[in-house]
Design a protein around this motif. Structure first.
Motif, short mmCIF file in Angstrom:
data_model
loop_
_atom_site.label_atom_id
_atom_site.label_comp_id
_atom_site.label_asym_id
_atom_site.label_seq_id
_atom_site.Cartn_x
_atom_site.Cartn_y
_atom_site.Cartn_z
N ARG A 83 9.13 -15.33 26.48
CA ARG A 83 10.43 -16.01 26.52
C ARG A 83 11.44 -15.35 25.61
O ARG A 83 12.64 -15.40 25.84
CB ARG A 83 10.28 -17.48 26.12
CG ARG A 83 9.51 -18.34 27.09
CD ARG A 83 10.22 -18.46 28.43
NE ARG A 83 11.60 -18.85 28.29
CZ ARG A 83 12.10 -20.03 28.62
NH1 ARG A 83 11.32 -20.93 29.11
NH2 ARG A 83 13.37 -20.29 28.45
N ARG A 117 8.38 -12.74 20.14
CA ARG A 117 8.77 -13.87 19.30
C ARG A 117 8.15 -15.16 19.82
O ARG A 117 7.54 -15.91 19.08
CB ARG A 117 10.30 -14.00 19.26
CG ARG A 117 10.99 -12.88 18.54
CD ARG A 117 10.85 -13.06 17.03
NE ARG A 117 11.31 -11.91 16.29
CZ ARG A 117 12.48 -11.81 15.71
NH1 ARG A 117 13.33 -12.79 15.78
NH2 ARG A 117 12.80 -10.71 15.07
N VAL A 118 8.36 -15.43 21.12
CA VAL A 118 7.81 -16.64 21.74
C VAL A 118 7.34 -16.29 23.14
O VAL A 118 8.05 -15.62 23.88
CB VAL A 118 8.89 -17.75 21.85
CG1 VAL A 118 8.34 -18.98 22.56
CG2 VAL A 118 9.43 -18.12 20.48
N TYR A 147 3.91 -17.14 26.34
CA TYR A 147 2.75 -17.90 26.81
C TYR A 147 1.79 -16.94 27.49
O TYR A 147 2.21 -16.07 28.25
CB TYR A 147 3.17 -18.99 27.80
CG TYR A 147 4.12 -19.98 27.20
CD1 TYR A 147 3.66 -21.07 26.47
CD2 TYR A 147 5.49 -19.83 27.35
CE1 TYR A 147 4.54 -21.97 25.90
CE2 TYR A 147 6.38 -20.73 26.80
CZ TYR A 147 5.90 -21.79 26.07
OH TYR A 147 6.77 -22.68 25.51
N PRO A 149 0.30 -21.00 24.11
CA PRO A 149 1.46 -20.44 23.41
C PRO A 149 1.08 -19.20 22.60
O PRO A 149 -0.02 -19.11 22.07
CB PRO A 149 1.91 -21.56 22.47
CG PRO A 149 1.02 -22.71 22.70
CD PRO A 149 -0.07 -22.32 23.63
N LYS A 164 2.71 -16.31 19.69
CA LYS A 164 3.78 -15.90 18.77
C LYS A 164 3.27 -14.67 18.03
O LYS A 164 2.20 -14.69 17.46
CB LYS A 164 4.10 -17.03 17.79
CG LYS A 164 5.22 -16.70 16.84
CD LYS A 164 5.51 -17.89 15.95
CE LYS A 164 6.62 -17.52 14.98
NZ LYS A 164 6.87 -18.56 14.02
#
Length: 157
Positions: free
Chosen positions: A81, A100-101, A103, A112, A114
Motif C-alpha cells: 500500500r 512501509r505498509v 499485506y 499485515p 511492515k
C-alpha cells in the motif's frame, strides 16, 4: 499515463499553474507509446514546444484483470500500500525501496507487513505489469486499484 489538472476534487488540480498555463488533461503515454511531451512554460520555451502546465494528478488507465485475480496465484503475493521514496537509476532503471505498509496474501490468508525491501528493474517490471480493472481515486491518483509486477526481489517482508 496522464497528467490531469482538471480532475474534480483532485489534490493537484488547478485552474491555472504558477506560470498562467490553464489546467488541462495531458495524455503523455497512450497504449504504451509516448504521445505528447509534458513541459512547463520554462522548458517549453527552451524546447520550442507547446507548454502543458505543471504536472498535476496522475491518471493511469485501468486494466482488464479483476483485483481478486491479481491477488491470487500459486505462491505468496505481496500487496504493498505504501513504499518509502522510490528513485530508480535513471540510466538502467534499477531500484530498491522499503515497504512501509503492505499485506502478504497466501493461501487465502492476508497478513499485515511492515518493513522489508523490494528491488528490481522498473523497465522490466512495467513491461510485464498487469493492471486491475477496478479503479480508485486517492487524492492525486486516479487509476487501477492495484498493479501486479512479476520478477521483483522481495527480502525481509
Amino acid at each position: 499515463m496522464i497528467s490531469n489538472a482538471i480532475a474534480p476534487y483532485g489534490l493537484s488540480s488547478y485552474a491555472f499553474d504558477g506560470n498562467g498555463i490553464p489546467g488541462q488533461r495531458v495524455e503523455i503515454v497512450k497504449d504504451g507509446v509516448f504521445s505528447k511531451p509534458w513541459a512547463t512554460k520554462q522548458f517549453a520555451d527552451y524546447l520550442k514546444t507547446e507548454p502543458t502546465g505543471a504536472f498535476a494528478n496522475l491518471e493511469v488507465p485501468s486494466g482488464k484483470t479483476p483485483l481478486a485475480e491479481l491477488l491470487s496465484g500459486d505462491g505468496p503475493v505481496l500487496y504493498v500500500r505504501s513504499f518509502s521514496w522510490l528513485t530508480p537509476d535513471q540510466g538502467r532503471g534499477n531500484f530498491g525501496t522499503e515497504v512501509r505498509v503492505g499485506y502478504l496474501h497466501e493461501k487465502g490468508v492476508r497478513k499485515p507487513v511492515k518493513g522489508g525491501t523490494v528491488s528490481g528493474n522498473v523497465f522490466k517490471a512495467l513491461g510485464s505489469a498487469r493492471y486491475a480493472k477496478e479503479t480508485v481515486f486517492r487524492g492525486d491518483y486516479i487509476g487501477p486499484a492495484a498493479i501486479r509486477f512479476e520478477g521483483l526481489t522481495v527480502a525481509g517482508a
